[in-house]
Design a protein around this motif. Structure first.
Motif, PDB file in Angstrom:
ATOM      1  N   ASP A   6       0.877  -1.111   0.265  1.00 39.80           N
ATOM      2  CA  ASP A   6       0.077  -0.414  -0.037  1.00 39.80           C
ATOM      3  C   ASP A   6       0.799   1.222   0.188  1.00 39.80           C
ATOM      4  O   ASP A   6       2.177   0.908  -0.057  1.00 39.80           O
ATOM      5  CB  ASP A   6      -1.513   0.008   1.465  1.00 39.80           C
ATOM      6  CG  ASP A   6      -0.242   0.485   2.027  1.00 39.80           C
ATOM      7  OD1 ASP A   6       0.471   1.459   2.659  1.00 39.80           O
ATOM      8  OD2 ASP A   6      -0.558   0.390   3.499  1.00 39.80           O
ATOM      9  N   GLU A  64      -8.628  -0.029   4.997  1.00 46.72           N
ATOM     10  CA  GLU A  64      -9.653  -1.194   4.623  1.00 46.72           C
ATOM     11  C   GLU A  64     -10.431  -1.960   3.906  1.00 46.72           C
ATOM     12  O   GLU A  64     -11.239  -2.196   3.236  1.00 46.72           O
ATOM     13  CB  GLU A  64     -11.555  -1.181   6.141  1.00 46.72           C
ATOM     14  CG  GLU A  64     -12.266  -2.846   6.506  1.00 46.72           C
ATOM     15  CD  GLU A  64     -11.155  -4.059   6.578  1.00 46.72           C
ATOM     16  OE1 GLU A  64      -9.924  -3.906   7.524  1.00 46.72           O
ATOM     17  OE2 GLU A  64     -11.256  -4.611   5.907  1.00 46.72           O
ATOM     18  N   SER A 119       2.471  -4.992   9.460  1.00 49.07           N
ATOM     19  CA  SER A 119       1.980  -4.171  11.018  1.00 49.07           C
ATOM     20  C   SER A 119       2.166  -5.455  12.076  1.00 49.07           C
ATOM     21  O   SER A 119       1.927  -6.367  11.985  1.00 49.07           O
ATOM     22  CB  SER A 119       0.161  -3.594  10.873  1.00 49.07           C
ATOM     23  OG  SER A 119      -0.324  -5.143  10.430  1.00 49.07           O
ATOM     24  N   THR A 134       7.812   2.686  12.837  1.00 48.39           N
ATOM     25  CA  THR A 134       6.942   4.025  11.949  1.00 48.39           C
ATOM     26  C   THR A 134       5.545   3.458  12.102  1.00 48.39           C
ATOM     27  O   THR A 134       4.578   4.338  11.601  1.00 48.39           O
ATOM     28  CB  THR A 134       7.349   3.082  10.233  1.00 48.39           C
ATOM     29  OG1 THR A 134       6.368   2.251   9.290  1.00 48.39           O
ATOM     30  CG2 THR A 134       9.278   3.442  10.303  1.00 48.39           C
TER      31      THR A 134
HETATM   32  P1  NAD Z   1      -3.691  -2.159   7.663  1.00 52.67           P
HETATM   33  O1  NAD Z   1      -3.561  -3.455   7.061  1.00 52.67           O
HETATM   34  O2  NAD Z   1      -5.172  -1.405   6.902  1.00 52.67           O
HETATM   35  O3  NAD Z   1      -2.915  -1.569   8.124  1.00 52.67           O
HETATM   36  C1  NAD Z   1      -3.036  -0.577   9.283  1.00 52.67           C
HETATM   37  C2  NAD Z   1      -2.465   0.607   8.249  1.00 52.67           C
HETATM   38  O4  NAD Z   1      -0.963   0.399   9.356  1.00 52.67           O
HETATM   39  C3  NAD Z   1      -2.937   1.587   7.196  1.00 52.67           C
HETATM   40  O5  NAD Z   1      -2.703   2.769   7.014  1.00 52.67           O
HETATM   41  C4  NAD Z   1      -1.282   0.621   6.764  1.00 52.67           C
HETATM   42  O6  NAD Z   1      -0.969   1.648   5.581  1.00 52.67           O
HETATM   43  C5  NAD Z   1      -0.399   1.051   7.109  1.00 52.67           C
HETATM   44  N1  NAD Z   1       0.996   0.703   7.575  1.00 52.67           N
HETATM   45  C6  NAD Z   1       0.768  -1.155   7.850  1.00 52.67           C
HETATM   46  N2  NAD Z   1       2.356  -1.133   8.193  1.00 52.67           N
HETATM   47  C7  NAD Z   1       3.245   0.035   8.397  1.00 52.67           C
HETATM   48  C8  NAD Z   1       4.293   0.575   8.633  1.00 52.67           C
HETATM   49  N3  NAD Z   1       4.963  -0.541   8.632  1.00 52.67           N
HETATM   50  N4  NAD Z   1       4.538   1.808   9.313  1.00 52.67           N
HETATM   51  C9  NAD Z   1       2.870   3.012   8.756  1.00 52.67           C
HETATM   52  N5  NAD Z   1       2.005   2.077   8.406  1.00 52.67           N
HETATM   53  C10 NAD Z   1       1.901   1.081   8.400  1.00 52.67           C
HETATM   54  O7  NAD Z   1      -4.461  -3.000   8.932  1.00 52.67           O
HETATM   55  P2  NAD Z   1      -3.915  -4.404   9.940  1.00 52.67           P
HETATM   56  O8  NAD Z   1      -4.156  -3.615  11.027  1.00 52.67           O
HETATM   57  O9  NAD Z   1      -2.612  -4.321   9.780  1.00 52.67           O
HETATM   58  O10 NAD Z   1      -4.935  -5.702   9.360  1.00 52.67           O
HETATM   59  C11 NAD Z   1      -5.851  -5.312   9.529  1.00 52.67           C
HETATM   60  C12 NAD Z   1      -6.967  -6.231   8.242  1.00 52.67           C
HETATM   61  O11 NAD Z   1      -6.667  -7.731   8.932  1.00 52.67           O
HETATM   62  C13 NAD Z   1      -8.769  -6.532   8.241  1.00 52.67           C
HETATM   63  O12 NAD Z   1      -8.945  -6.250   7.416  1.00 52.67           O
HETATM   64  C14 NAD Z   1      -8.840  -7.322   9.247  1.00 52.67           C
HETATM   65  O13 NAD Z   1     -10.334  -7.877   8.556  1.00 52.67           O
HETATM   66  C15 NAD Z   1      -7.728  -8.163   8.550  1.00 52.67           C
HETATM   67  N6  NAD Z   1      -6.967  -9.322   9.124  1.00 52.67           N
HETATM   68  C16 NAD Z   1      -6.733 -11.097   8.917  1.00 52.67           C
HETATM   69  C17 NAD Z   1      -6.821 -11.837   9.638  1.00 52.67           C
HETATM   70  C18 NAD Z   1      -6.371 -13.128   8.596  1.00 52.67           C
HETATM   71  O14 NAD Z   1      -6.609 -14.000   9.220  1.00 52.67           O
HETATM   72  N7  NAD Z   1      -7.191 -13.292   7.481  1.00 52.67           N
HETATM   73  C19 NAD Z   1      -6.608 -11.619  10.832  1.00 52.67           C
HETATM   74  C20 NAD Z   1      -7.340 -10.624  11.484  1.00 52.67           C
HETATM   75  C21 NAD Z   1      -7.227  -9.658  10.886  1.00 52.67           C
END
Ligand code: NAD
Length: 372
Positions: free
Chosen positions: A45, A76, A133, A175
């Motif tokens: 992203d 999301e 993340s 970050t």
């Molecule tokens: P996300 O991917 O939207 O990341 C959150 C934010 O952090 C975004 O703005 C992203 O750009 C930013 N980001 C990511 N890594 C970064 C970094 N190193 N430095 C700065 N910014 C960074 O959301 P999330 O919380 O990682 O994941 C949520 C999603 O995961 C949901 O859609 C949920 O349904 C899904 N999920 C899936 C499973 C599964 O088993 N597949 C389990 C739990 C959650």
């Protein structure tokens, strides 16, 4: 700092999760043994691309591996049909072959979307997760659940599709915005609450230092979380039994996410934390666990400055009946019965398909009344 390895034992689909510092710069060397040709494609992203893509690309080039990257909008809303189409068409335009490796480089949104795209591309192209993340490192990158959201609800379209390897580089967590870090922490404590009192107690003591940036503690917390998830997934990959325990707090969470429009008002991990507090409250009212358990859960969440109560969610929320209706869209409904993960104590949870919904309603009504 040591690099840790957790294996997900799924027969010929087994894979390693590497946890440690410096994995993104070394990803080229780590991925190389999987490659049939020296080229990879990366789905990421815009935020992660801006902060970390150059480091990943440099490490690939150092190993003689060329790459192309697709940068999608963060958030999301990217887990959509539109972005799935964009991703698969892009993979086709890049002439990705069956033996190639797709790298999912980002949070849970990118991991879920890119994993699903890899699953359906040419009936399955191999992929590697590089979760960036905390939530993705401890949860979404492990276990093979991939997918997108539908207007009917979250994660309703998808596939079980396991990666070849997971590289969880704890340094890139530096970050993350504090709010995103804490949202991921919601999934970390979930593991303690659902099956490991000792880990929960460790988090009570070490959580604040871990949030403040202590690398050794981050590595330990990610490793313990991945171990617990890997063990459960190895026992029950497709969620016919034990894997449902990972959904502690999620029935409440999914209703709250739907009620807040999957928006910034409530991040997934924040919903999990509030959902866990509500699940322990419900367990207590059903006489399943002692009063001390929900109090201790809430105290730790508060100590971490996390959202705990429905009053921590800004804006309007629907009433208790409407929230319960939203729960019935949950994938875990069977024969019209909702499955809740209830607790006998912290570290001892079970799947309960006979929860008295009048008790759930009273828990929600009391929680909603605190908002006034
Ligand atoms: P996300 O991917 O939207 O990341 C959150 C934010 O952090 C975004 O703005 C992203 O750009 C930013 N980001 C990511 N890594 C970064 C970094 N190193 N430095 C700065 N910014 C960074 O959301 P999330 O919380 O990682 O994941 C949520 C999603 O995961 C949901 O859609 C949920 O349904 C899904 N999920 C899936 C499973 C599964 O088993 N597949 C389990 C739990 C959650």
């Amino acid at each position: 700092m040591e690099r840790e390895v957790v294996n997900v034992d799924l027969g010929d689909r087994s894979y390693d999760i590497l946890i440690g510092p410096n994995l993104v710069p070394n990803a080229g060397a780590l991925i190389k043994p999987f490659l049939k040709r020296n080229h990879v494609v990366i789905i990421t992203d815009e935020n992660v691309a801006r902060l970390h893509l150059a480091t990943l690309e440099k490490g690939l080039i150092a190993q003689g591996i060329s790459s192309a990257a697709l940068k999608l909008p963060a958030g999301e809303a990217t887990k959509s049909w539109e972005m799935l189409q964009k991703t698969t068409e892009w993979l086709l335009s890049e002439k990705v072959e069956r033996d190639d490796i797709v790298i999912a480089f980002g949070g849970g949104v990118i991991g879920d979307l890119a994993g699903f795209a890899a699953a359906i591309m040419r009936r399955g192209v191999r992929f590697v997760q590089i979760p960036t993340s905390l939530l993705a490192q401890v949860d979404s990158s492990v276990g093979g659940k991939t997918g997108i959201n539908s207007p009917h609800g979250k994660n309703l379209v998808g596939a079980f599709y396991q990666p070849q390897m997971v590289l969880a580089d704890v340094e890139v967590l530096g970050t993350l915005k504090p709010r995103d870090f804490l949202a991921g922490y919601g999934e970390v404590i979930k593991y303690g609450m659902l099956g490991d009192l000792k880990f929960f107690t460790w988090l009570e003591e070490n959580g604040p230092a871990m949030a403040a940036g202590d690398m050794e503690k981050r590595i330990y917390a990610v490793k313990r979380s991945c171990q617990m998830k890997a063990d459960i997934v190895a026992r029950d990959e497709k969620e016919h039994g034990d894997r449902a325990l990972l959904n502690l707090g999620h029935t409440f969470c999914h209703a709250l996410e739907a009620a807040t429009g999957y928006s910034d008002r409530l991040l997934h991990g924040e919903g999990v934390a509030i959902g866990c507090a509500l699940a322990f409250e419900t367990s207590m009212r059903l006489g399943l666990c002692a009063q001390e358990a929900p109090s201790r859960v809430r105290a730790h969440l508060k100590n971490m400055n996390m959202k705990v109560d429905l009053s921590d969610i800004e804006g309007e929320l629907p009433d208790a009946d409407a929230l319960i209706k939203l729960m019935s869209q949950d994938k875990k409904v069977q024969n019209g019965k909702l499955a809740f993960i209830m607790a006998r104590s912290i570290g001892d949870s079970f799947v309960d398909r006979n929860v008295d919904l009048t008790v759930v309603k009273s828990v929600l009504e009391d929680a909603l009344s605190l908002r006034q």
